[in-house]
Structure formats: structure tokens, C-alpha cells
Design a protein around this motif. Structure first.
Motif, short mmCIF file in Angstrom:
data_model
loop_
_atom_site.label_atom_id
_atom_site.label_comp_id
_atom_site.label_asym_id
_atom_site.label_seq_id
_atom_site.Cartn_x
_atom_site.Cartn_y
_atom_site.Cartn_z
N CYS A 77 0.94 -1.29 -0.03
CA CYS A 77 -0.21 0.05 -0.02
C CYS A 77 0.91 1.27 0.09
CB CYS A 77 -1.07 -0.03 1.44
SG CYS A 77 -0.11 0.45 2.94
N TRP A 78 0.21 2.39 -0.15
CA TRP A 78 0.93 3.64 -0.19
C TRP A 78 0.47 4.16 1.43
CZ3 TRP A 78 4.42 6.27 -2.91
CH2 TRP A 78 4.30 5.64 -4.22
N TYR A 79 1.30 4.34 2.32
CA TYR A 79 1.07 4.75 3.68
C TYR A 79 1.69 6.45 3.84
CZ TYR A 79 0.36 3.97 8.61
OH TYR A 79 0.26 4.02 9.99
N CYS A 80 0.64 7.12 4.15
CA CYS A 80 0.69 8.38 4.13
C CYS A 80 0.89 9.07 5.65
CB CYS A 80 -0.40 9.14 3.41
SG CYS A 80 -0.37 8.70 1.57
N ASP A 81 1.86 9.41 6.28
CA ASP A 81 1.86 9.90 7.55
C ASP A 81 1.69 11.44 7.53
OD1 ASP A 81 2.62 7.98 9.51
OD2 ASP A 81 4.80 7.72 8.24
N ILE A 82 0.82 12.10 8.36
CA ILE A 82 0.58 13.49 8.33
C ILE A 82 1.77 13.91 9.21
CG2 ILE A 82 -0.96 15.33 8.77
CD1 ILE A 82 -1.86 13.31 6.45
N PRO A 107 -3.48 -0.55 -3.38
CA PRO A 107 -3.52 -0.84 -4.96
C PRO A 107 -4.89 -1.15 -5.47
CG PRO A 107 -1.86 -2.23 -4.05
CD PRO A 107 -2.72 -1.79 -2.73
N ASP A 108 -5.89 -1.53 -4.96
CA ASP A 108 -7.18 -1.75 -5.46
C ASP A 108 -8.05 -0.54 -5.16
OD1 ASP A 108 -8.08 -1.68 -2.67
OD2 ASP A 108 -8.77 -3.70 -2.61
N GLY A 109 -7.57 0.73 -4.62
CA GLY A 109 -8.25 1.99 -4.53
C GLY A 109 -8.86 2.07 -3.15
N PHE A 110 -8.83 1.14 -2.48
CA PHE A 110 -9.30 1.13 -0.82
C PHE A 110 -8.79 2.30 -0.23
CE2 PHE A 110 -9.56 -0.12 3.53
CZ PHE A 110 -11.04 -0.06 3.74
N ILE A 111 -9.21 2.99 0.59
CA ILE A 111 -8.86 4.15 1.36
C ILE A 111 -8.99 3.94 2.73
CG2 ILE A 111 -8.47 6.71 1.64
CD1 ILE A 111 -9.51 6.77 -1.14
N LYS A 112 -8.00 4.06 3.72
CA LYS A 112 -8.21 3.74 5.07
C LYS A 112 -7.50 4.89 5.88
CE LYS A 112 -7.75 0.15 8.53
NZ LYS A 112 -7.24 -1.26 8.85
N VAL A 113 -8.40 5.60 6.79
CA VAL A 113 -7.89 6.62 7.72
C VAL A 113 -7.66 5.97 8.95
CG1 VAL A 113 -8.22 8.69 8.83
CG2 VAL A 113 -8.97 8.65 6.55
N VAL A 114 -6.29 5.93 9.48
CA VAL A 114 -6.00 5.36 10.83
C VAL A 114 -5.58 6.32 11.87
CG1 VAL A 114 -5.91 3.21 10.03
CG2 VAL A 114 -3.87 4.64 10.01
N ASP A 115 -5.34 5.80 12.99
CA ASP A 115 -4.91 6.15 14.08
C ASP A 115 -5.51 7.80 14.62
OD1 ASP A 115 -3.19 4.42 14.45
OD2 ASP A 115 -1.42 5.14 13.17
N LEU A 116 -6.79 7.86 14.39
CA LEU A 116 -7.64 9.08 14.86
C LEU A 116 -7.68 9.05 16.27
CD1 LEU A 116 -10.06 9.55 11.78
CD2 LEU A 116 -8.05 10.80 12.48
N ASP A 117 -7.67 7.92 16.80
CA ASP A 117 -7.78 8.04 18.34
C ASP A 117 -6.47 8.45 18.97
OD1 ASP A 117 -6.27 5.88 17.33
OD2 ASP A 117 -6.60 4.33 18.88
N GLU A 118 -5.23 8.19 18.50
CA GLU A 118 -3.93 8.69 19.16
C GLU A 118 -4.31 10.40 18.69
OE1 GLU A 118 -0.64 7.07 17.06
OE2 GLU A 118 -1.12 5.02 17.93
N LEU A 119 -4.60 10.66 17.68
CA LEU A 119 -4.90 12.13 17.45
C LEU A 119 -5.85 12.82 18.51
CD1 LEU A 119 -4.30 14.56 15.31
CD2 LEU A 119 -6.12 14.16 14.56
N SER A 120 -6.73 12.34 18.69
CA SER A 120 -7.54 12.62 20.05
C SER A 120 -7.07 12.49 21.32
CB SER A 120 -8.90 11.76 19.87
OG SER A 120 -9.66 12.17 20.86
N GLU A 121 -6.40 11.48 21.65
CA GLU A 121 -5.60 11.29 22.79
C GLU A 121 -4.27 12.58 22.91
OE1 GLU A 121 -2.20 8.30 24.85
OE2 GLU A 121 -3.66 7.59 23.45
N ALA A 122 -3.65 12.75 21.98
CA ALA A 122 -2.74 13.76 21.87
C ALA A 122 -3.32 14.97 21.97
CB ALA A 122 -1.87 13.69 20.68
N ASN A 123 -4.39 15.50 21.55
CA ASN A 123 -5.22 16.66 21.74
C ASN A 123 -5.39 16.85 23.35
OD1 ASN A 123 -6.37 19.04 21.09
ND2 ASN A 123 -8.28 17.97 21.27
#
Length: 164
Positions: A77-82, A107-123
């Protein structure tokens, strides 16, 4: 591709908020660098290889894009770190700070956003401070580009290099 900067290897650090750490990326191989883009290649602990590009300049989508490959060269996959970054010209040092939200593009076009729980915890714990809005805006900008069919603009620099 030929970089505008010299191909002398800059010093690269990855800073994480959870867990809190700042790691020297001493094993990254510099493939390309100009005033807008850095491309490195590195091996992971698991049997895969990764090639990463970061556009640290004025891009509205400051994300590192990593092409992750199985040992046989098949792309996972492509892994995009913000990320956000700082650069010290005097020492030629970059510090890339992971803003926790990540976007995976398969590769099949599926998109997944992850680690929003960590973003919330950090906030909640004050680790992000002024960077929460930057993380959310950057994630939104990247997803907007992906949904508009313009993700190849971000992946083209990596695709110019041979992969494992």
C-alpha cells in the motif's frame, strides 16, 4: 531525477508524540533531494522495503508518502503519514514530526484513515497544541486530492525509482 541540492546526506530525524521519541534516521538511503522533496529508501524490521518521499516545502499536503513492498517486490500500500517539519539550514538537519493521523491507499483503490484515536488522545493531553488544526487540515487536503484522482502527483516521485 536530479536534485537541486547536493546529494550530500542531510541529517534526518523522526519525532513521534506517542510514544514520545525523536529518532535519528541513520539508515535511510538518500535517493533524491531538491528544495521541495526528499526521497529516501529504508528497510523495515518486517520483511518489506519502503521508499518514502516527503515534500517539506510549501505543500498544503505535508505528508510523507511511503510505498510499502513485500519482500518479493509486490506493493502492499501507500502509507501517508501526516507530518510537520523543521529545517536547520546551518546543520542541514530536518526534523519530521508525526501528527498521528495516517492515510493508507491500497492498490485496489481502498482508502483507510487510521490513528485518529491517537490524534484525539494527543489533543486531550496537550501534546498537539497548535498542531491539531494542522493535522486535520492536512489530512483533509490529502483526502481531497486522493478523491479527486490526483494522488499520482504525490506518488510519481517515488515511482521514478526502482523498487525492491
Amino acid at each position: 531525477m536530479k536534485g537541486v541540492f547536493s546529494m550530500k546526506r542531510p541529517t534526518l530525524y523522526r519525532k513521534r508524540l506517542i510514544p514520545e521519541e525523536c529518532i535519528l534516521l541513520k539508515d535511510d538511503e538518500l535517493l533524491y533531494r531538491d528544495e521541495k522533496t526528499i526521497i529516501t529508501r529504508w528497510n523495515t524490521l518486517k520483511p518489506k522495503k519502503t521508499c518514502t518521499t516527503v515534500s517539506p516545502a510549501t505543500s498544503s499536503t505535508k505528508a510523507s508518502r511511503s510505498a510499502n513492498f513485500k519482500a518479493d517486490g509486490t506493493q502492499i500500500c501507500w502509507y501517508c503519514d501526516i507530518v510537520t517539519h523543521s529545517y536547520d539550514e546551518a546543520t542541514d538537519t530536518y526534523v519530521f514530526t508525526d501528527l498521528l493521523a495516517d492515510v493508507l491507499v491500497y492498490p485496489d483503490g481502498f482508502i483507510k484513515v487510521v490513528d485518529l484515536d491517537e490524534l484525539s488522545e494527543a489533543n486531550e493531553t496537550g501534546l498537539l497544541a497548535e498542531n491539531l488544526h494542522k493535522a486535520l487540515r492536512t489530512t483533509n487536503a490529502l483526502l481531497t486530492e486522493i478523491y479527486a484522482g490526483r494522488f499520482e502527483v504525490f506518488t510519481a516521485p517515488i515511482n521514478a525509482y526502482d523498487h525492491p
